[in-house]
Design a protein around this motif. Structure first.
Motif, short mmCIF file in Angstrom:
data_model
loop_
_atom_site.label_atom_id
_atom_site.label_comp_id
_atom_site.label_asym_id
_atom_site.label_seq_id
_atom_site.Cartn_x
_atom_site.Cartn_y
_atom_site.Cartn_z
N ILE A 18 -1.32 -7.02 4.12
CA ILE A 18 -1.30 -7.74 2.89
C ILE A 18 -2.47 -7.17 2.02
O ILE A 18 -2.43 -7.04 0.86
N ILE A 19 -3.60 -6.94 2.70
CA ILE A 19 -4.75 -6.31 2.00
C ILE A 19 -4.33 -4.92 1.32
O ILE A 19 -4.76 -4.63 0.20
N SER A 20 -3.82 -4.26 2.10
CA SER A 20 -3.25 -2.84 1.68
C SER A 20 -2.25 -3.08 0.31
O SER A 20 -2.51 -2.35 -0.67
N VAL A 21 -1.62 -4.03 0.24
CA VAL A 21 -0.52 -4.15 -0.65
C VAL A 21 -1.62 -4.77 -1.89
O VAL A 21 -1.35 -4.28 -3.18
N ILE A 22 -2.08 -5.82 -1.68
CA ILE A 22 -3.13 -6.31 -2.84
C ILE A 22 -4.08 -5.02 -3.33
O ILE A 22 -4.23 -4.86 -4.49
N GLY A 27 -4.98 -1.00 -7.68
CA GLY A 27 -5.46 0.26 -7.99
C GLY A 27 -4.36 0.77 -8.92
O GLY A 27 -4.47 1.65 -9.79
N ILE A 28 -3.21 0.39 -8.93
CA ILE A 28 -1.85 0.53 -9.97
C ILE A 28 -2.48 0.10 -11.23
O ILE A 28 -2.58 0.89 -12.23
N VAL A 29 -2.82 -1.03 -11.33
CA VAL A 29 -3.26 -1.91 -12.68
C VAL A 29 -4.47 -1.03 -12.98
O VAL A 29 -4.39 -0.71 -14.24
N GLU A 36 -5.80 7.05 -15.29
CA GLU A 36 -6.45 7.86 -14.28
C GLU A 36 -5.23 7.94 -13.33
O GLU A 36 -4.81 7.19 -12.74
N LEU A 37 -4.61 9.29 -13.11
CA LEU A 37 -3.55 9.51 -12.39
C LEU A 37 -3.81 9.29 -10.89
O LEU A 37 -3.21 8.97 -10.07
N THR A 38 -4.84 10.02 -10.39
CA THR A 38 -5.33 9.71 -9.08
C THR A 38 -5.39 8.32 -8.54
O THR A 38 -4.97 8.02 -7.49
N THR A 39 -5.76 7.59 -9.27
CA THR A 39 -6.06 6.11 -9.15
C THR A 39 -4.64 5.40 -8.77
O THR A 39 -4.44 4.62 -8.13
N ILE A 40 -3.81 5.83 -9.82
CA ILE A 40 -2.34 5.31 -9.62
C ILE A 40 -1.71 5.82 -8.47
O ILE A 40 -1.01 5.15 -7.77
N LEU A 41 -1.84 7.08 -8.01
CA LEU A 41 -1.11 7.69 -6.88
C LEU A 41 -1.85 6.98 -5.53
O LEU A 41 -0.94 6.75 -4.70
N PHE A 42 -3.11 6.85 -5.65
CA PHE A 42 -3.56 6.09 -4.30
C PHE A 42 -3.08 4.77 -4.17
O PHE A 42 -2.99 4.06 -2.98
N GLY A 43 -2.90 3.83 -5.45
CA GLY A 43 -2.52 2.59 -5.47
C GLY A 43 -1.15 2.57 -4.89
O GLY A 43 -0.65 1.71 -4.26
N PHE A 47 0.26 0.91 -1.73
CA PHE A 47 1.37 -0.34 -1.89
C PHE A 47 2.37 -0.12 -0.84
O PHE A 47 3.09 -1.01 -0.19
N PHE A 48 2.96 1.17 -0.80
CA PHE A 48 4.04 1.65 0.08
C PHE A 48 3.61 1.59 1.60
O PHE A 48 4.70 1.51 2.36
N LEU A 49 2.26 1.80 1.96
CA LEU A 49 2.02 2.02 3.20
C LEU A 49 1.87 0.54 3.89
O LEU A 49 1.50 0.27 5.13
N GLY A 50 1.62 -0.65 3.26
CA GLY A 50 1.06 -1.97 3.43
C GLY A 50 2.49 -2.70 4.30
O GLY A 50 2.03 -3.09 5.65
N GLY A 51 3.53 -2.54 3.98
CA GLY A 51 4.70 -3.14 4.71
C GLY A 51 4.86 -2.51 6.02
O GLY A 51 5.06 -3.17 7.08
#
Length: 76
Positions: A18-22, A27-29, A36-43, A47-51
């Motif tokens: 849950i923390i990873s998704v949040i 990070g995406i927002v 910033e592209l790197t921040t979007i990519l890490f976000g 997001f996809f690793l949380g589940g």
């Protein structure tokens, strides 16, 4: 202890997922706001690793609980 008592392990994969998704959504927002592209990519990655992180940890804890039950049954 009754037969229907739940295991004593804390499923820490759920809060971590849950923390990873949040953090991923934040990070995406922030990446979109700051362009910033790197921040979007890490976000997106977080997001996809949380589940799967939550699911695999819960599966591991359930397996450990079942092994504990089998060990108790063998000792009796």
């Amino acid at each position: 202890m009754s037969k229907h008592a739940k295991g004593s392990r804390c499923p820490m994969g759920i809060p971590a997922g849950i923390i990873s998704v949040i953090i991923g959504v934040a990070g995406i927002v922030l990446g979109i706001m700051n362009k910033e592209l790197t921040t979007i990519l890490f976000g997106v990655a977080l997001f996809f690793l949380g589940g799967p992180m939550a699911g695999s940890t819960m599966m591991l804890h359930r397996a450990n609980d079942r092994l504990d039950e089998l060990e108790k049954a063998i000792k009796k």
